[in-house]
Design a protein around this motif. Structure first.
Motif, PDB file in Angstrom:
ATOM      1  N   LEU A   1       0.938  -1.300   0.001  1.00  0.00           N
ATOM      2  CA  LEU A   1       0.005   0.047  -0.025  1.00  0.00           C
ATOM      3  C   LEU A   1       0.763   1.252  -0.092  1.00  0.00           C
ATOM      4  O   LEU A   1       1.859   1.333   0.783  1.00  0.00           O
ATOM      5  CB  LEU A   1      -0.982   0.109   1.182  1.00  0.00           C
ATOM      6  N   ARG A   2       0.579   2.209  -0.848  1.00  0.00           N
ATOM      7  CA  ARG A   2       1.335   3.292  -0.991  1.00  0.00           C
ATOM      8  C   ARG A   2       0.482   4.538  -0.899  1.00  0.00           C
ATOM      9  O   ARG A   2      -0.244   4.652  -1.697  1.00  0.00           O
ATOM     10  CB  ARG A   2       2.092   3.527  -2.357  1.00  0.00           C
ATOM     11  N   LEU A   3       0.633   5.523   0.295  1.00  0.00           N
ATOM     12  CA  LEU A   3      -0.171   6.558   0.556  1.00  0.00           C
ATOM     13  C   LEU A   3       0.785   7.854   0.549  1.00  0.00           C
ATOM     14  O   LEU A   3       1.749   7.899   1.345  1.00  0.00           O
ATOM     15  CB  LEU A   3      -0.718   6.383   1.841  1.00  0.00           C
TER      16      LEU A   3
ATOM     17  N   HIS B   1       2.903  14.739   1.426  1.00  0.00           N
ATOM     18  CA  HIS B   1       3.991  13.968   1.807  1.00  0.00           C
ATOM     19  C   HIS B   1       3.911  12.594   1.370  1.00  0.00           C
ATOM     20  O   HIS B   1       3.087  11.915   1.680  1.00  0.00           O
ATOM     21  CB  HIS B   1       4.024  14.255   3.356  1.00  0.00           C
ATOM     22  N   LEU B   2       5.116  12.190   1.021  1.00  0.00           N
ATOM     23  CA  LEU B   2       4.968  10.907   0.132  1.00  0.00           C
ATOM     24  C   LEU B   2       5.671   9.711   1.189  1.00  0.00           C
ATOM     25  O   LEU B   2       5.673   8.670   0.490  1.00  0.00           O
ATOM     26  CB  LEU B   2       5.941  10.688  -1.075  1.00  0.00           C
ATOM     27  N   ASP B   3       5.760  10.107   2.297  1.00  0.00           N
ATOM     28  CA  ASP B   3       6.272   8.977   3.243  1.00  0.00           C
ATOM     29  C   ASP B   3       5.142   8.883   4.147  1.00  0.00           C
ATOM     30  O   ASP B   3       5.317   9.682   5.597  1.00  0.00           O
ATOM     31  CB  ASP B   3       7.634   9.321   3.794  1.00  0.00           C
ATOM     32  N   TYR B   4       4.137   8.294   4.318  1.00  0.00           N
ATOM     33  CA  TYR B   4       3.171   7.979   5.348  1.00  0.00           C
ATOM     34  C   TYR B   4       3.729   7.699   6.803  1.00  0.00           C
ATOM     35  O   TYR B   4       3.296   8.316   7.857  1.00  0.00           O
ATOM     36  CB  TYR B   4       2.140   6.892   4.778  1.00  0.00           C
TER      37      TYR B   4
ATOM     38  N   ALA C   1       3.982   6.702  -6.439  1.00  0.00           N
ATOM     39  CA  ALA C   1       5.256   7.545  -6.083  1.00  0.00           C
ATOM     40  C   ALA C   1       5.598   7.311  -4.573  1.00  0.00           C
ATOM     41  O   ALA C   1       6.803   7.809  -4.357  1.00  0.00           O
ATOM     42  CB  ALA C   1       5.264   8.837  -6.961  1.00  0.00           C
ATOM     43  N   ALA C   2       4.780   7.062  -3.692  1.00  0.00           N
ATOM     44  CA  ALA C   2       4.918   7.423  -2.258  1.00  0.00           C
ATOM     45  C   ALA C   2       5.537   6.056  -1.925  1.00  0.00           C
ATOM     46  O   ALA C   2       5.658   5.042  -2.591  1.00  0.00           O
ATOM     47  CB  ALA C   2       3.323   7.291  -1.671  1.00  0.00           C
ATOM     48  N   ALA C   3       6.136   6.178  -0.651  1.00  0.00           N
ATOM     49  CA  ALA C   3       6.748   5.155  -0.229  1.00  0.00           C
ATOM     50  C   ALA C   3       5.779   3.936   0.427  1.00  0.00           C
ATOM     51  O   ALA C   3       4.744   4.305   0.835  1.00  0.00           O
ATOM     52  CB  ALA C   3       7.519   5.640   1.074  1.00  0.00           C
ATOM     53  N   PRO C   4       6.131   2.878   0.367  1.00  0.00           N
ATOM     54  CA  PRO C   4       5.350   1.680   1.120  1.00  0.00           C
ATOM     55  C   PRO C   4       4.723   2.116   2.330  1.00  0.00           C
ATOM     56  O   PRO C   4       5.974   2.454   3.184  1.00  0.00           O
ATOM     57  CB  PRO C   4       5.984   0.592   0.840  1.00  0.00           C
ATOM     58  N   VAL C   5       3.908   1.652   2.775  1.00  0.00           N
ATOM     59  CA  VAL C   5       3.336   1.794   4.126  1.00  0.00           C
ATOM     60  C   VAL C   5       3.695   0.655   4.953  1.00  0.00           C
ATOM     61  O   VAL C   5       3.455  -0.603   4.603  1.00  0.00           O
ATOM     62  CB  VAL C   5       1.677   1.976   4.229  1.00  0.00           C
TER      63      VAL C   5
END
Length: 706
Positions: free
Chosen positions: A504-506, A546-549, A582-586
């Motif tokens: 999941l990428r949030l 912010h791409l790092d949840y 493009a976000a980091a994996p949760v």
């Protein structure tokens, strides 16, 4: 007795319906009268010679006050049945009034032994008497069955000079006539999807498939035959004849006992009646009425040979409910210990119970005899492939194949059965495979081996001639690869079903509008502190996105002074996040927290992807499944590295969801692609079309101008 004479008798009885019952019954209901009356007249004729002895015994027993008279009256009759009323059918023939005839006829029926009473009850024959009396045809009906031109007695009818005018009917001949009448009624009525009647050519094939492979190993002794969906009993009687013939051919003396169960009252009555007419009173007693699935009549018996045509595509939900429902069923036939699972389920979907009948048979196999057990059962195509890995149908196939019980499956021609054109297959199973068959399954495509009928019988437009049967049996016994015979290792039908996960990428939005949504949701949920913490970190981190949840959650927990529970994270995600490739994996909560703890101790470890586990939450929308053949080179890992990771390198397998399934695809194994047309053929078609349309456009323009 010669077959033409038997056919003449069958035709005579068949004609009674038109002579007597026309305008009284619709044609489809003729059997409700004709079949039970055949039984009654035959039993009446068999009992005539000992009638006086039975009445004398009855009087003696009554005078002595003996209540349980059944055994003594059977002995007096010299049969497995009797009639203790003062009447025979001939006595009733001369009754003057319909009401007197009705009373005496009912008394006559009441005089039959309990086993005959059960047959009459299941036929519901007494329900027909008011209709017959009201139409004033009961006496005429009885007269027809007593017609001097036919003889349904085992004793011959003699001329005045002692010569034979009409030969007697032995039990086998009577059974042949009765079966012929059943066949005609079933063909004419077009019963549901072959539910009651399997064509005799198919039954002969099934019998040969289970007996011929072990014909030279049959020893003198006792053999038990079983059909858990016995219908009118034809499979059992043909199987019995086949086994007896093979044993005699090999010089063996065998005793054969038949066991069957049937849920349809009329067909059950026909089975018992047929056996009584053939003089098989003991076998008639081992035919049971009721549901094989929910009320197994033979739970402690094991059988040498079993064959059936169970109902397919038919709901068994009533049985399932009686057995406690899918979640509560504990029947040891259908919930077993297997593959490390103490509750391995062999329970199919309630809409189709055909494979449940096969499981029932497999639970009754003999495991301590040289021949073990052999089984032949008819199924439609759904038994080959329905059911996902881990579901009942697939579990059944897995259990069968991994135990190496499946010898062969034969695809029959279409339109073989009277009431359905669907594809049908014969499964052949044994727990004593010969050495050359072990670990292998033979598939035979016999769909083109048939003989067309001169006249269709319902949807049945073909049959298996003796030559067709021989060709199928020879192919089965040869066990060789041909265009119509394919041989596979057991594992060829199995596969792993794996679940492929991706992270999941949030991305997180801390804008004023997003935080306003969060405040409203938190106020409703009593989580105002979470909204306040979001406001605090927004001041430090900015509105984003912010791409790092994971970093945002760590900051929130630090600002709020508490952990984000599942409920709090749901509030946060609904208000502040959107999916973004493009976000980091949760990260999973436990991974994130360990990293935080590790940082404080200066032992931080980076999150990572591995083949079977991951540090990240899966995205349900990206979840996928793959079927990997058990024979796949390199197994699951080899397949995954070749076919998945090059395209989605962040994927992993949820090993807890991996299941083993089995399916058999006849079409794939025997598929023959249509040859492509040549360019010359295509060009010729185009040129022909051009010639046909030549001048068409010009004609259209002329018409428009006019």
């Amino acid at each position: 007795m010669e077959q033409p004479h038997l056919n003449w008798i069958a035709n005579f009885i068949w004609g009674i319906a038109d002579d007597v019952l026309r305008d009284v019954y619709v044609r489809g209901k003729y059997r409700d009268v004709i079949l039970p009356m055949v039984v009654i007249r035959r039993l009446d004729a068999v009992l005539e010679p000992t009638k006086a002895a039975v009445l004398k015994m009855k009087a003696t027993l009554d005078q002595a006050g003996i209540i349980n008279q059944d055994a003594a009256l059977k002995q007096a009759a010299g049969q497995a049945f009797y009639n203790a009323s003062p009447f025979t059918l001939r006595d009733l023939k001369s009754r003057a009034t319909q009401q007197r005839l009705r009373a005496d006829f009912e008394a006559y029926l009441d005089g039959f032994s309990p086993n005959v009473q059960e047959i009459l009850d299941k036929f519901k024959f007494r329900n027909q008497i008011p209709t017959l009396v009201e139409a004033d045809v009961l006496g005429y009906l009885i007269e027809k069955y007593l017609d001097p031109s036919i003889n349904l007695s085992p004793e011959p009818v003699l001329n005045s000079d002692g010569s034979v005018r009409l030969p007697g009917l032995d039990n086998h001949a009577m059974g042949t006539i009765f079966e012929e009448l059943i066949r005609r009624f079933n063909e004419e009525n077009n019963e549901e999807a072959g539910e009651h009647f399997t064509p005799r050519d198919v039954v002969r094939l099934m019998a040969q498939l289970i007996f011929l492979p072990i014909a030279d190993r049959i020893e003198s002794g006792t053999y038990l035959l079983y059909d858990g969906a016995c219908g009118t009993g034809g499979m059992l009687t043909i199987a019995e004849e086949t086994l007896a013939e093979l044993a005699a051919r090999h010089g063996k003396d065998v005793s054969i006992h038949l066991y069957g169960q049937e849920i349809n009252p009329e067909t059950y009555a026909i089975t018992k009646a047929d056996l009584l007419l053939k003089g098989k009173g003991q076998e008639a007693e081992t035919m049971a009425f009721g549901s094989t699935l929910s009320a197994d009549a033979f739970p402690t018996l094991a059988f040498d040979f079993m064959l059936s045509n169970p109902p397919y595509g038919k709901s068994w939900k009533t049985d399932l409910d009686r057995m406690g429902g899918k979640g509560e069923m504990r029947d040891p036939r259908f919930v077993i210990t297997y593959a490390g699972d103490p509750e391995y389920s062999l329970i199919t979907r309630s809409s189709d119970g055909q494979l449940m009948f096969l499981v029932n048979k497999l639970s009754k196999m003999k495991h301590d005899t040289p021949l073990g057990s052999r089984i032949a059962e008819v199924h439609n195509g759904s038994s080959l492939f329905t059911g996902d890995a881990g579901q009942g149908e697939s579990n059944i196939r897995r259990w069968i194949i991994e135990n190496d019980w499946l010898e062969a499956i034969i695809a029959l021609p279409l339109n073989m059965f009277y009431n359905t054109g669907i594809a049908t297959y014969i499964w052949v199973l044994t727990n004593r495979k010969p050495e050359h068959r072990r670990g292998k399954v033979q598939l035979i495509d016999a769909t083109q081996w048939y003989t067309p009928l001169r006249k269709n019988l319902g949807q049945k437009n073909c049959e298996l001639s003796d030559a067709d049967i021989q060709r199928i049996v020879d192919t089965f016994l040869a066990f060789e690869e041909t265009e119509q015979s394919k041989i596979f290792p057991n594992a060829a039908f199995g596969y792993w079903k794996i679940t492929v996960e991706r992270p999941l990428r949030l991305r997180v939005n801390l804008s004023d509008a997003a935080r306003a949504r969060l405040r409203r949701a938190c106020a409703a949920a009593g989580e105002d502190a979470l909204a306040a913490a979001a406001d605090w970190i927004a001041a430090d981190l900015g509105p984003g996105p912010h791409l790092d949840y994971n970093a945002v959650v760590i900051a929130l927990e630090k600002a709020a002074g508490f952990s984000l529970t599942k409920k709090r994270q749901t509030l946060l995600r609904d208000a502040l996040t959107e999916k973004d490739e493009a976000a980091a994996p949760v990260e999973k909560d436990e991974v994130r927290r360990k990293k935080v703890e590790g940082k404080s101790k200066k032992k931080s470890q980076p999150s990572s992807f591995t083949l079977f586990t991951s540090d990240f939450e899966p995205d349900p929308d990206l979840r996928d499944t793959e079927q990997i053949p058990l024979l796949e080179d390199g197994g699951i890992e080899g397949f995954f590295k070749r076919e998945v990771l090059p395209y989605v390198p962040d994927a992993w397998i949820d090993e807890s969801k991996t299941r083993i399934g089995y399916e058999i695809s006849f079409n794939r194994y025997f598929y023959k692609p249509e040859p492509l047309r040549t360019l010359a053929e295509i060009r010729a078609d185009i040129e022909a079309l051009e010639r046909e349309t030549d001048g068409l456009l010009e004609q259209i323009l002329v018409n428009v101008g006019e």
